[in-house]
Design an enzyme around this catalytic site. Structure first.
Site, PDB file in Angstrom:
ATOM      1  N   ASP A 293       0.782  -1.252   0.000  1.00  0.00           N
ATOM      2  CA  ASP A 293       0.000   0.000   0.000  1.00  0.00           C
ATOM      3  C   ASP A 293       0.807   1.292   0.000  1.00  0.00           C
ATOM      4  OD1 ASP A 293      -2.156  -1.652   0.184  1.00  0.00           O
ATOM      5  OD2 ASP A 293      -2.718  -1.077   2.234  1.00  0.00           O
ATOM      6  N   ASP A 526      -7.947  -7.450   9.437  1.00  0.00           N
ATOM      7  CA  ASP A 526      -7.399  -6.243   8.798  1.00  0.00           C
ATOM      8  C   ASP A 526      -7.411  -5.051   9.742  1.00  0.00           C
ATOM      9  OD1 ASP A 526      -7.127  -7.467   6.224  1.00  0.00           O
ATOM     10  OD2 ASP A 526      -9.281  -7.233   5.946  1.00  0.00           O
TER      11      ASP A 526
HETATM   12  C1  BGC Z   1      -1.167  -6.084  10.095  1.00  0.00           C
HETATM   13  C2  BGC Z   1       0.068  -6.893  10.459  1.00  0.00           C
HETATM   14  C3  BGC Z   1      -0.191  -8.354  10.183  1.00  0.00           C
HETATM   15  C4  BGC Z   1      -0.643  -8.552   8.762  1.00  0.00           C
HETATM   16  C5  BGC Z   1      -0.960  -9.985   8.428  1.00  0.00           C
HETATM   17  C6  BGC Z   1      -1.585  -6.373   8.694  1.00  0.00           C
HETATM   18  O1  BGC Z   1      -2.781  -5.745   8.428  1.00  0.00           O
HETATM   19  O2  BGC Z   1      -0.899  -4.735  10.279  1.00  0.00           O
HETATM   20  O3  BGC Z   1       0.346  -6.712  11.814  1.00  0.00           O
HETATM   21  O4  BGC Z   1       0.975  -9.108  10.437  1.00  0.00           O
HETATM   22  O5  BGC Z   1      -1.783  -7.765   8.501  1.00  0.00           O
HETATM   23  O6  BGC Z   1      -2.092 -10.444   9.076  1.00  0.00           O
END
Ligand code: BGC
Length: 588
Positions: A293, A526
């Site tokens: 992103d 998320d």
């Molecule tokens: C989070 C991370 C996480 C990743 C995978 C992201 O949205 O900020 O902390 O490891 O997702 O789940």
């Protein structure tokens, strides 16, 4: 994540030249037949002597330009010591020269000797030149075919010498035992628990193993050792810790402040490079998915767009995303066994190409990615490809309708009253990645780059999935009844209710796609659906609140998020169950 609105579009095939014209640039790209007419750079070595040379540079423009920035990669070891009539920088092998005002304009069809310089090292002519971000004919014609190569180990000059064309081909991919255990503990989870997922290094301590619920107790070295144990060929690591991370959202803001680029490099990237570079891992192909992103946000969520977010303006203006991503790619790419894939957003974000820069995301994104070449010594060889749809929900394909189909007397993507399409040039990730790949090559990346698509949660199976094309002649009804993507709007990115697991990870699904991958581990949130105090730097983003009515970045639609969700990265049994239930292809 967000989308921007647009009023006009051109077919992608004809946009390349037109879009540039609207931005004041008039160069076509060298990989297209029409490229040869756009621009040319002549690199004239006027004298050489022991170890040094003098050269001048001539730009020929097919149509008038006012302002030029020319870039190339020198043979390694060549350095500029002095140059005139040009503002210049050199970083590694990458050279950038800009006009100094009085020599900015080149008339239509004119050639102009724009500057000269003294160099040391090889005086061989660089293989490729770009002007204002577009590849133009260099003295050495770039390869003409953009068809991905098929055989193994073809033509990737990769930093380390013998990188393979597609690291996923015939490869066993590492299964993260921590994700696997969580999946297996859920009802029915056994069916997918042995799928490979991404290992997210989402903060510095994750490199060493911090016993957070997100990353668990295994550090990078533990994962790589375990991969050796498994006899895996490929490990998928997510590099995700930029300063001022996730500037347009709050759910995954990181630990580093907007200015902490030095810390990013020395405390985060350098140790990762050191670990990945250990001799014991020489036979592992390490895929690094770089900074989700980040760069797409600099295209769409900045001034003067209506969708601008102040934090993204800061990151654009301070240059730390570009600095961080190019540093990561350059340093990691120098290892002989690493494969870098940079995040390219997804079609519902970057899929708008337009002649008007205000509405163009597609061409601007490719140009921004191309501008990394030369930064921090990053070369095209440091980038093995790009990934789309990471942790997102955009469909791989829409089997029942085409985006430019005529319904009710008008092409769907020309219809001003059709919010789902909203003039987007694409309705799916396959078409988007195919077109984006071409555009990336036109912006200086290698001919043999491959794409990855994160299919972890874009299956859209289950009861609501249509089984055929709508017969309605009303465009809105037609699309709503035909589309498999069930979101309110494509700008929705957080814990989408109704989503299912997508295609299982697999290599070579299409000639331009290296693999379908599950980079986002299904079942990991998320973002929290309500504010949850934490020490992970995770904020609360309303896009994760099921009751939120949206903002300009999702066309003021409901968020579509699931309720009762934990902090980003944390496990949700309910979400995992729904993903399993709505999987497409279904999970047996
Ligand atoms: C989070 C991370 C996480 C990743 C995978 C992201 O949205 O900020 O902390 O490891 O997702 O789940």
């Amino acid at each position: 994540m967000q989308v921007s609105r647009r009023r006009r579009r051109l077919a992608l095939t004809s946009v390349a030249v037109g879009a540039l014209a609207a931005t004041g640039l008039t160069f076509a790209s060298a990989n297209q037949a029409l490229a040869e007419e756009g621009c040319e750079v002549d690199y004239n070595v006027v004298s050489t002597w022991g170890g040094g040379f003098q050269a001048n540079v001539v730009i020929t423009a097919d149509e008038a330009i006012n302002g030029w920035e020319v870039k190339w990669d020198f043979p390694s070891g060549t350095k500029v010591s002095n140059a005139w009539n040009v503002g210049w920088t050199q970083s590694g092998t990458g050279f950038t020269g800009k006009d100094v005002g009085w020599n900015a304009s080149i008339g239509s069809g004119q050639s102009r000797e724009v500057f000269g310089f003294i160099g040391s090292g090889s005086s061989a002519t660089p293989g490729r030149f770009t002007v204002n971000g577009d590849v133009c004919n260099g003295p050495t014609e770039p390869p003409t075919s953009t068809t991905p190569t098929d055989g193994p180990t073809t033509g990737d000059p990769g930093g380390g010498g013998d990188k393979v064309d597609n690291p996923y081909r015939d490869a066993q991919v590492y299964v993260n035992p921590q994700w696997s255990a969580r999946a297996a503990a859920e009802p029915g989870g056994d069916a997918v628990a042995d799928e490979p997922t991404g290992v997210w290094l989402d903060r510095t301590s994750a490199i060493y193993g911090n016993s957070s619920p997100t990353t668990g107790s295994m550090g990078l070295e533990d994962h790589l050792d375990e991969a050796l144990e498994q006899g895996a060929d490929v490990v998928q690591i997510v590099i995700y810790n930029l300063p001022g991370r996730d500037c347009a959202a709050l759910a995954s803001n990181g630990e580093l402040g907007q200015t902490e680029i030095a810390e990013y490099k020395s405390e985060y990237i350098d140790p990762i490079v050191e670990i990945q570079g250990q001799a014991k891992y020489a036979d592992l192909r390490i895929v690094n998915v770089i900074e989700i992103d980040s760069l797409p946000n600099l295209v769409t969520n900045v001034t003067p767009r209506a969708t601008a977010v102040p934090n993204c303006d800061v990151m654009k203006n301070n240059g730390n995303y570009v600095d961080g991503v190019s540093y990561a790619a350059s340093e990691l790419g120098a290892l002989p066994n690493t494969y870098n894939y940079i995040d390219a957003g997804h079609h519902g974000w970057i899929g708008w190409g337009d002649t008007n820069p205000q509405y163009d995301n597609f061409f601007a994104a490719a140009e921004l990615f191309g501008s990394l070449i030369g930064e921090n010594g990053m070369t095209a060889d440091d980038v093995h490809g790009f990934i789309s749809n990471t942790a997102n929900y955009s469909a791989l394909e829409e089997p029942y309708w085409a985006v430019n189909q005529n319904v009710g007397g008008q092409a769907l993507n020309q219809n001003p009253n059709l919010p789902w399409v909203d003039w987007n040039d694409f309705n799916n990730e396959k078409d988007f990645t195919e077109a984006m790949r071409e555009e990336l090559i036109d912006n200086g990346f290698n001919e043999d780059i491959g794409m990855l698509i994160d299919t972890s949660r874009n299956g859209w199976g289950g009861d609501y999935r249509p089984t055929g094309t709508s017969t309605s002649t009303n465009p809105v009804t037609f699309v709503d009844e035909s589309r498999i993507d069930q979101r309110y709007q494509k700008g929705n990115w957080c814990n989408q209710a109704g989503a299912g697991l997508g295609e299982r990870p697999q290599a070579d699904p299409e000639p331009w796609i290296d693999a379908y991958v599950w980079i986002k581990p299904p079942g990991e949130s998320d973002g929290a659906s309500e504010e949850i105090p934490n020490n992970e730097g995770k904020g609360f983003d309303e896009m994760c609140d099921p009751d939120y009515d949206g903002n300009i970045r999702n066309g003021n639609n409901p968020s579509g998020a699931r309720d009762n969700m934990p902090l980003s990265g944390h496990w949700s049994s309910e979400q995992f169950a729904e993903l399993l239930e709505n999987a497409y292809p279904p999970v047996n």
